[in-house]
Structures are given as structure tokens and as C-alpha cells.
Design an enzyme around this catalytic site. Structure first.
Site, PDB file in Angstrom:
ATOM      1  N   ASP A  82       0.893  -1.234  -0.043  1.00 31.44           N
ATOM      2  CA  ASP A  82       0.046   0.016   0.025  1.00 31.44           C
ATOM      3  C   ASP A  82       0.886   1.308  -0.092  1.00 31.44           C
ATOM      4  O   ASP A  82       1.966   1.149   0.593  1.00 31.44           O
ATOM      5  CB  ASP A  82      -0.909  -0.186   1.330  1.00 31.44           C
ATOM      6  CG  ASP A  82      -1.954  -0.966   1.375  1.00 31.44           C
ATOM      7  OD1 ASP A  82      -1.599  -2.111   0.584  1.00 31.44           O
ATOM      8  OD2 ASP A  82      -2.769  -0.758   1.878  1.00 31.44           O
ATOM      9  N   HIS A 148     -14.165   0.144 -11.307  1.00 29.15           N
ATOM     10  CA  HIS A 148     -14.672  -0.076  -9.901  1.00 29.15           C
ATOM     11  C   HIS A 148     -13.707  -0.347  -8.844  1.00 29.15           C
ATOM     12  O   HIS A 148     -13.921   0.487  -7.675  1.00 29.15           O
ATOM     13  CB  HIS A 148     -15.322  -1.494  -9.885  1.00 29.15           C
ATOM     14  CG  HIS A 148     -16.046  -2.157  -8.927  1.00 29.15           C
ATOM     15  ND1 HIS A 148     -17.334  -2.198  -8.518  1.00 29.15           N
ATOM     16  CD2 HIS A 148     -15.230  -2.956  -7.858  1.00 29.15           C
ATOM     17  CE1 HIS A 148     -17.453  -2.746  -7.275  1.00 29.15           C
ATOM     18  NE2 HIS A 148     -16.367  -3.095  -6.988  1.00 29.15           N
ATOM     19  N   GLU A 149     -12.704  -1.066  -9.079  1.00 28.58           N
ATOM     20  CA  GLU A 149     -11.487  -1.091  -8.028  1.00 28.58           C
ATOM     21  C   GLU A 149     -10.989   0.327  -7.743  1.00 28.58           C
ATOM     22  O   GLU A 149     -10.578   0.510  -6.584  1.00 28.58           O
ATOM     23  CB  GLU A 149     -10.237  -1.929  -8.305  1.00 28.58           C
ATOM     24  CG  GLU A 149     -10.857  -3.367  -8.698  1.00 28.58           C
ATOM     25  CD  GLU A 149     -11.903  -4.097  -7.594  1.00 28.58           C
ATOM     26  OE1 GLU A 149     -11.666  -3.480  -6.357  1.00 28.58           O
ATOM     27  OE2 GLU A 149     -12.641  -4.711  -7.981  1.00 28.58           O
TER      28      GLU A 149
END
Ligand SMILES: [Zn+2]
Length: 245
Positions: A82, A148-149
Site C-alpha cells: 500500500d 470499480h476498483e
């Protein structure tokens, strides 16, 4: 009355769609509404242009007129965790890397984390063996999944509307477009500032839409009332000169 009540309740229920947020409601999007995605192409299948899919998805989210959001593609990376910019990568160990997502049914996942505002995020696309590998879905399906993601990484959760890009599956989606529900969600997270700081916001009358007043009002009313009479007289006079057979 009872039938009407049931019908109205049904209509209310089926039309009450709404967006949700991917984090708790106190976390409201990325700071300043500027979000950058970088792509790690290391494990992406040959022939699948993930960078193009990210650029296209960014353009779709950037086109909401009521939102200030600016999504950018920031180049390639070798990162696998991340981050900010948000890391997009393909995984050949999709289930393991995503904490148990179904390799045969899930094409991609994404998340973003933060306290007051989102501060780091990641998108993982399925490159494992199986039907949901991004090389085994259509180009349109991949574009919808990436959009979407990206919505999740921007802070949106799942919508209840089957036509929304943020619905949990793309099975009902025939075109890649944002619905009003997607637009409402992203505009809530990244509202557009219509005015500068400390500037008064006002609204005015649109004179062309106002009804006339004073003497003009009576002239206006007279014309409205006289018009049907004039039409009637005109038709009547025409009828009189019709030839008789
Ligand atoms: Zn989702």
C-alpha cells in the site's frame, strides 16, 4: 388503499439505491482530491494493457462535473505494498496476496487506508491461473473492474444499484459508464468548490422566466384568453367558404 400502500412501498424499496463508503464515514477521501496511481507491471499477463486501463478509468472518474477529483497516472513502480501514490499490481498468488479472495471468481480488489483522510492504498489484479485471470476476461470487463476498483481506492464502497459501476459485480453492466449513484458518491467525497474562499454565493431571478406584471400582465392574460376565440372565429370563417357537394 392497502394495495396502493403496498405498491408505493414496493416502488420506494426498489428505487432507494445509494452509494456507500469503503472506510468509515469519518474518513472522507484523499487530501486535496488529487490521487495518483502507479503501476507495477511485473506479473501482469502479456497482452493485457493495465496502464491503459488505469488511464481510461482515471479519465472516467475525472469527468464528473460536480466533483473536484483529479486522478492521475504517475508512471511505473516496483512497489508491492500500500502506498501514496496508490500501487496497482498483478498477482500470480491472488488468494494469498489478498487475504483469501476467490481466485476463480474475483478479477481485482482494492483498498485505501487513513484516519481523517485516505493516505495509502493498493489495487491488486488477478494474474493467477483460473477463469478470473485478467487475461481471461473481455477488455470491457477489465475496464469495468479497474474503474470499480479505482472507486474503492478513492473511498467508495458498494452501491445497491445494479447499473452502478460500484455494484459488487459487473455481470449486469453492459457499458462502462458512471450512473447517478456513482456520481453522487464521488461528488460527496470530492465536492467541487464552486466559489473561492470568502466569496459570497448568490442566486438571481431569471427575467425571461418571470410572468409579466402590471399592465403587461393584463395584456398577457388578454392574449391567453383571446387566442382560443380567434382560432374559433378563423375556423368558422373557413368552414363557410367550403364548397358544397
Ligand atoms: Zn468491489
Amino acid at each position: 388503499m392497502k394495495i396502493l400502500s403496498i405498491i408505493s412501498t414496493f416502488i420506494f424499496v426498489v428505487t432507494a439505491h445509494s452509494f456507500t463508503l469503503s472506510n468509515n464515514s469519518s474518513v472522507k477521501g484523499w487530501k486535496d482530491g488529487e490521487v495518483t496511481f502507479v503501476v507495477n507491471t511485473a506479473n501482469c499477463p502479456a497482452g493485457v494493457d493495465v496502464i491503459k486501463a488505469i488511464k481510461d478509468a482515471a479519465e472516467i472518474w475525472n469527468q464528473v462535473p460536480t466533483s473536484s477529483l483529479k486522478v492521475k497516472y504517475g508512471g511505473t513502480t516496483t512497489a508491492t505494498t500500500d502506498g501514496d501514490p496508490i500501487v496497482v499490481r498483478c498477482s500470480v498468488n491472488f488468494s494469498g496476496d489478498t487475504g483469501g479472495a476467490d481466485e476463480d471468481g474475483t478479477v481485482g480488489v482494492a483498498r485505501a487506508n487513513g484516519t481523517d483522510r485516505l493516505a495509502s492504498g493498493q489495487m491488486i489484479l488477478n494474474a493467477s491461473t483460473g477463469d478470473a485471470n485478467i487475461a481471461n476476461v473481455s477488455k470491457k470487463a477489465l475496464d469495468i473492474v479497474v474503474t470499480h476498483e479505482m472507486g474503492h481506492a478513492l473511498g467508495l464502497g458498494h452501491s445497491q444499484s445494479t447499473s452502478a459501476v460500484m455494484y459488487y459485480t459487473y455481470s449486469f453492466k453492459t457499458d462502462l459508464n458512471l450512473t447517478q449513484d456513482d456520481i453522487d458518491g464521488i461528488s460527496y467525497l470530492y465536492p467541487k468548490d464552486e466559489f473561492d474562499d470568502n466569496m459570497f454565493a448568490g442566486c438571481g431571478l431569471v427575467s425571461s422566466q418571470l410572468p409579466p406584471t402590471g399592465p403587461m400582465y393584463f395584456l398577457f392574460l388578454s392574449l391567453i384568453l383571446l387566442l382560443p376565440l380567434l382560432v374559433y372565429l378563423k375556423l368558422k370563417s373557413k368552414l363557410k367558404i367550403l364548397p358544397q357537394y
